[in-house]
Structure formats: structure tokens, C-alpha cells
Design a protein around this motif. Structure first.
Motif, PDB file in Angstrom:
ATOM      1  N   PHE A  57       0.822  -1.209   0.000  1.00 49.63           N
ATOM      2  CA  PHE A  57       0.000   0.000   0.000  1.00 49.63           C
ATOM      3  C   PHE A  57       0.859   1.264   0.000  1.00 49.63           C
ATOM      4  CE2 PHE A  57      -2.855   3.235   1.683  1.00 49.63           C
ATOM      5  CZ  PHE A  57      -4.017   2.971   0.963  1.00 49.63           C
ATOM      6  N   THR A  58       2.041   1.192   0.624  1.00 46.37           N
ATOM      7  CA  THR A  58       2.917   2.361   0.699  1.00 46.37           C
ATOM      8  C   THR A  58       3.480   2.731  -0.677  1.00 46.37           C
ATOM      9  OG1 THR A  58       4.949   1.092   1.122  1.00 46.37           O
ATOM     10  CG2 THR A  58       3.596   1.658   3.025  1.00 46.37           C
ATOM     11  N   LEU A  59       3.553   1.743  -1.589  1.00 47.41           N
ATOM     12  CA  LEU A  59       4.127   1.992  -2.913  1.00 47.41           C
ATOM     13  C   LEU A  59       3.282   2.953  -3.742  1.00 47.41           C
ATOM     14  CD1 LEU A  59       5.280  -1.638  -3.828  1.00 47.41           C
ATOM     15  CD2 LEU A  59       6.660   0.231  -2.894  1.00 47.41           C
ATOM     16  N   ILE A  60       2.004   3.095  -3.379  1.00 43.01           N
ATOM     17  CA  ILE A  60       1.139   4.038  -4.094  1.00 43.01           C
ATOM     18  C   ILE A  60       1.746   5.438  -4.061  1.00 43.01           C
ATOM     19  CG2 ILE A  60      -1.121   5.183  -4.048  1.00 43.01           C
ATOM     20  CD1 ILE A  60      -2.284   2.555  -2.975  1.00 43.01           C
ATOM     21  N   PHE A  61       2.329   5.804  -2.911  1.00 46.28           N
ATOM     22  CA  PHE A  61       2.901   7.144  -2.755  1.00 46.28           C
ATOM     23  C   PHE A  61       4.224   7.302  -3.493  1.00 46.28           C
ATOM     24  CE2 PHE A  61       0.463   6.338   1.218  1.00 46.28           C
ATOM     25  CZ  PHE A  61      -0.525   7.281   1.035  1.00 46.28           C
ATOM     26  N   ALA A  62       4.804   6.174  -3.937  1.00 45.81           N
ATOM     27  CA  ALA A  62       6.092   6.241  -4.635  1.00 45.81           C
ATOM     28  C   ALA A  62       5.926   6.341  -6.147  1.00 45.81           C
ATOM     29  CB  ALA A  62       6.930   5.011  -4.296  1.00 45.81           C
ATOM     30  N   ILE A  63       4.714   6.155  -6.652  1.00 43.66           N
ATOM     31  CA  ILE A  63       4.492   6.143  -8.104  1.00 43.66           C
ATOM     32  C   ILE A  63       4.850   7.479  -8.738  1.00 43.66           C
ATOM     33  CG2 ILE A  63       2.747   5.963  -9.918  1.00 43.66           C
ATOM     34  CD1 ILE A  63       1.307   3.892  -8.159  1.00 43.66           C
ATOM     35  N   PHE A  64       4.325   8.575  -8.183  1.00 40.46           N
ATOM     36  CA  PHE A  64       4.566   9.889  -8.774  1.00 40.46           C
ATOM     37  C   PHE A  64       6.046  10.280  -8.735  1.00 40.46           C
ATOM     38  CE2 PHE A  64       4.635  14.550  -8.813  1.00 40.46           C
ATOM     39  CZ  PHE A  64       3.930  14.795  -9.984  1.00 40.46           C
ATOM     40  N   PRO A  65       6.740  10.125  -7.587  1.00 40.35           N
ATOM     41  CA  PRO A  65       8.183  10.422  -7.581  1.00 40.35           C
ATOM     42  C   PRO A  65       8.966   9.607  -8.601  1.00 40.35           C
ATOM     43  CG  PRO A  65       7.374  10.235  -5.341  1.00 40.35           C
ATOM     44  CD  PRO A  65       6.254   9.798  -6.235  1.00 40.35           C
ATOM     45  N   LEU A  66       8.617   8.325  -8.760  1.00 43.62           N
ATOM     46  CA  LEU A  66       9.310   7.483  -9.746  1.00 43.62           C
ATOM     47  C   LEU A  66       9.061   7.977 -11.165  1.00 43.62           C
ATOM     48  CD1 LEU A  66       8.699   3.899  -8.267  1.00 43.62           C
ATOM     49  CD2 LEU A  66      10.884   5.106  -8.449  1.00 43.62           C
ATOM     50  N   MET A  67       7.832   8.421 -11.431  1.00 47.99           N
ATOM     51  CA  MET A  67       7.515   8.954 -12.758  1.00 47.99           C
ATOM     52  C   MET A  67       8.338  10.208 -13.044  1.00 47.99           C
ATOM     53  SD  MET A  67       3.359   8.493 -12.876  1.00 47.99           S
ATOM     54  CE  MET A  67       3.215   9.532 -14.336  1.00 47.99           C
ATOM     55  N   ILE A  68       8.453  11.094 -12.054  1.00 50.36           N
ATOM     56  CA  ILE A  68       9.247  12.318 -12.202  1.00 50.36           C
ATOM     57  C   ILE A  68      10.696  11.972 -12.539  1.00 50.36           C
ATOM     58  CG2 ILE A  68      10.220  14.288 -10.963  1.00 50.36           C
ATOM     59  CD1 ILE A  68       7.402  14.843 -11.582  1.00 50.36           C
ATOM     60  N   ILE A  69      11.254  10.991 -11.793  1.00 52.84           N
ATOM     61  CA  ILE A  69      12.658  10.597 -12.001  1.00 52.84           C
ATOM     62  C   ILE A  69      12.856  10.015 -13.396  1.00 52.84           C
ATOM     63  CG2 ILE A  69      14.459   8.977 -11.262  1.00 52.84           C
ATOM     64  CD1 ILE A  69      13.320   9.284  -8.392  1.00 52.84           C
ATOM     65  N   VAL A  70      11.963   9.105 -13.793  1.00 54.47           N
ATOM     66  CA  VAL A  70      12.088   8.455 -15.107  1.00 54.47           C
ATOM     67  C   VAL A  70      11.994   9.473 -16.242  1.00 54.47           C
ATOM     68  CG1 VAL A  70      10.979   6.860 -16.723  1.00 54.47           C
ATOM     69  CG2 VAL A  70      11.255   6.211 -14.320  1.00 54.47           C
ATOM     70  N   PHE A  71      10.989  10.345 -16.192  1.00 53.95           N
ATOM     71  CA  PHE A  71      10.816  11.331 -17.265  1.00 53.95           C
ATOM     72  C   PHE A  71      11.940  12.371 -17.267  1.00 53.95           C
ATOM     73  CE2 PHE A  71       6.259  10.007 -17.123  1.00 53.95           C
ATOM     74  CZ  PHE A  71       6.173   9.587 -18.447  1.00 53.95           C
ATOM     75  N   SER A  72      12.474  12.685 -16.085  1.00 51.83           N
ATOM     76  CA  SER A  72      13.601  13.623 -16.019  1.00 51.83           C
ATOM     77  C   SER A  72      14.834  13.031 -16.682  1.00 51.83           C
ATOM     78  CB  SER A  72      13.919  13.973 -14.563  1.00 51.83           C
ATOM     79  OG  SER A  72      12.852  14.671 -13.968  1.00 51.83           O
ATOM     80  N   LEU A  73      15.063  11.734 -16.475  1.00 51.76           N
ATOM     81  CA  LEU A  73      16.192  11.053 -17.107  1.00 51.76           C
ATOM     82  C   LEU A  73      16.050  11.007 -18.625  1.00 51.76           C
ATOM     83  CD1 LEU A  73      16.708   8.059 -14.629  1.00 51.76           C
ATOM     84  CD2 LEU A  73      18.194  10.048 -14.907  1.00 51.76           C
ATOM     85  N   LYS A  74      14.803  11.062 -19.101  1.00 53.72           N
ATOM     86  CA  LYS A  74      14.562  11.030 -20.548  1.00 53.72           C
ATOM     87  C   LYS A  74      14.546  12.426 -21.168  1.00 53.72           C
ATOM     88  CE  LYS A  74      12.147   6.609 -20.849  1.00 53.72           C
ATOM     89  NZ  LYS A  74      10.953   5.898 -21.348  1.00 53.72           N
ATOM     90  N   GLY A  75      14.858  13.436 -20.369  1.00 58.98           N
ATOM     91  CA  GLY A  75      14.994  14.777 -20.914  1.00 58.98           C
ATOM     92  C   GLY A  75      13.809  15.687 -20.730  1.00 58.98           C
ATOM     93  N   PHE A  76      12.745  15.214 -20.097  1.00 59.91           N
ATOM     94  CA  PHE A  76      11.576  16.065 -19.853  1.00 59.91           C
ATOM     95  C   PHE A  76      11.898  17.086 -18.763  1.00 59.91           C
ATOM     96  CE2 PHE A  76       9.683  12.479 -21.954  1.00 59.91           C
ATOM     97  CZ  PHE A  76       8.617  13.010 -22.660  1.00 59.91           C
ATOM     98  N   THR A  77      11.323  18.266 -18.884  1.00 61.39           N
ATOM     99  CA  THR A  77      11.472  19.282 -17.843  1.00 61.39           C
ATOM    100  C   THR A  77      10.133  19.511 -17.147  1.00 61.39           C
ATOM    101  OG1 THR A  77      11.061  21.031 -19.473  1.00 61.39           O
ATOM    102  CG2 THR A  77      13.367  20.454 -19.018  1.00 61.39           C
ATOM    103  N   PHE A  78      10.202  19.805 -15.862  1.00 55.12           N
ATOM    104  CA  PHE A  78       8.989  19.987 -15.073  1.00 55.12           C
ATOM    105  C   PHE A  78       9.004  21.343 -14.391  1.00 55.12           C
ATOM    106  CE2 PHE A  78       9.634  15.438 -15.391  1.00 55.12           C
ATOM    107  CZ  PHE A  78       8.367  14.959 -15.665  1.00 55.12           C
ATOM    108  N   LYS A  79       7.819  21.876 -14.167  1.00 53.15           N
ATOM    109  CA  LYS A  79       7.688  23.138 -13.451  1.00 53.15           C
ATOM    110  C   LYS A  79       7.893  22.900 -11.955  1.00 53.15           C
ATOM    111  CE  LYS A  79       4.479  25.131 -16.814  1.00 53.15           C
ATOM    112  NZ  LYS A  79       3.131  25.714 -17.041  1.00 53.15           N
TER     113      LYS A  79
END
Length: 205
Positions: free
Chosen positions: A50-72
Motif C-alpha cells: 500500500f505504501t508503494l502508491i505514494f512512490a508512483i509519482f516520484p518514480l515517474m518524475i525521475i524516469v521522465f527527467s532522465l529522458k529529458g523532460f522538464t517539469f515546473k
């Protein structure tokens, strides 16, 4: 009994001894570390899933950042909040594996009696095994819990009783149990302290 049957029986007895030895080692480890031992990957997954639910968004940020996406900046704010929630939820689940302890000099027979009384009051399905007890519950759908599993160990060497109640590992992953885990632990501890107090007062008289 022919040779083949004797061989099968020998293998079964060996497996039984191995399982008993493993369970005994787990119990000794739990008494020593004062923590519940999770036996398998599925136990870990169910307890922490159940705790992994809170880790989904941070993991998405990390993955997309590594692929060159920029975030506000607000995305990084959500990253920090989600990661903090994951940390809090993970710590809560980790902490729940700790045994609550109560000091007592009550005899083994009387402790078994107290455990049985508590089991009746809280509707536990209990199995007493020597200096320990394993119990579980199957509450109704509206109780707010999928069920709890309770472990109780009597450590006569240190004059202690260890008790832990967590959400059942053979059911769905859950972080909350509507206060039922705390109630299971505190009810048994309270009854032991009350019995100890009554015994002390009787001795003084």
C-alpha cells in the motif's frame, strides 16, 4: 509397509522436522529482535504494498527527467510531498512489526488463561503453542479491517510477554485497521497488568 512407502514416510518426516526447525528459528529470532519475521516475498509485498502508491509519482518524475523532460516547480513540490508521504507510510508499516512488551512474573498457566480470555472477548481464532500463541480474526466487512494476525510470545527468561498485531498477510494489503491492531495489543497488555496488580495485592494481604 514396503520399501517405497518407508522412503516416502522418511522424506515426509524429514520435511516436517525441517519446517519445525525453521519455525523454531523464526520464533527465537523474533524474541531476540522484538520484531515480526516476514517469511516470504509475498509477506513483504502484502505488508508494504500500500505504501508503494505514494512512490508512483516520484518514480515517474525521475524516469521522465532522465529522458529529458522538464517539469515546473509545482511538479517538484508534488514530488517532495509524495516522497514524504511514502516515507511516513513506510515507517509506519516498519514500526508495526515491533512487538509491544510487558513485564510480568505470572505463571505460564495463568498467562495461557489470560490469552484465552482475551481471545474470547475479541473473537480471536487462537492456537496456543507452548510459550506462545498465534491468533487471527475475520471481522465483518463493515469493521474497517480485512482481518488481523496476532503473535504472542512468553519470554520467561526475561519475565516478559511480547505481543504484536498487524493486518493479515494472507489478505489484501492494508495500512489501516480501524484501530483494531492497537486494541488487540492493548487489551492483552492491560489484562496482564491487571492480573499482576491483583496478584500483588492478594500477596500483601
Amino acid at each position: 509397509m514396503d520399501k517405497r512407502q518407508r522412503r516416502i514416510l522418511k522424506i515426509k518426516n524429514k520435511d516436517k522436522k525441517r519446517n519445525t526447525s525453521s519455525e523454531s528459528n523464526d520464533v527465537l529470532k523474533m524474541i531476540k529482535t522484538k520484531r515480526v519475521v516476514l517469511d516470504s516475498f509475498m509477506d513483504y509485498f502484502t505488508h508494504y504494498a500500500f505504501t508503494l502508491i505514494f512512490a508512483i509519482f516520484p518514480l515517474m518524475i525521475i524516469v521522465f527527467s532522465l529522458k529529458g523532460f522538464t517539469f515546473k516547480w509545482d511538479s517538484f513540490l508534488l514530488f517532495i510531498i509524495s516522497l514524504s508521504l511514502f516515507g511516513v507510510a513506510f515507517f509506519m508499516q516498519y514500526h508495526r512489526l515491533r512487538f509491544k512488551q510487558v513485564s510480568t512474573t505470572i505463571s505460564l498457566e495463568d498467562l495461557h488463561k489470560i490469552i484465552k480470555e482475551t481471545a474470547v472477548e475479541l473473537d480471536w481464532q487462537t492456537s496456543l503453542v507452548g510459550k506462545g500463541a498465534f491468533a487471527s480474526t475475520r471481522p465483518s466487512f463493515w469493521s474497517g479491517s480485512w482481518g488481523e494476525e496476532i503473535k504472542i510470545f512468553i519470554d520467561k527468561k526475561n519475565n516478559q510477554v511480547l505481543v504484536n498485531s498487524i493486518c493479515r498477510l494472507d489478505m489484501r494489503s492494508s495500512v489501516f485497521a480501524a484501530g483494531r491492531n492497537r486494541r488487540n495489543e492493548q487489551r492483552l497488555i492491560r489484562k496482564i497488568k491487571e492480573y499482576e496488580k491483583d496478584k500483588s495485592q492478594t500477596t500483601k494481604k
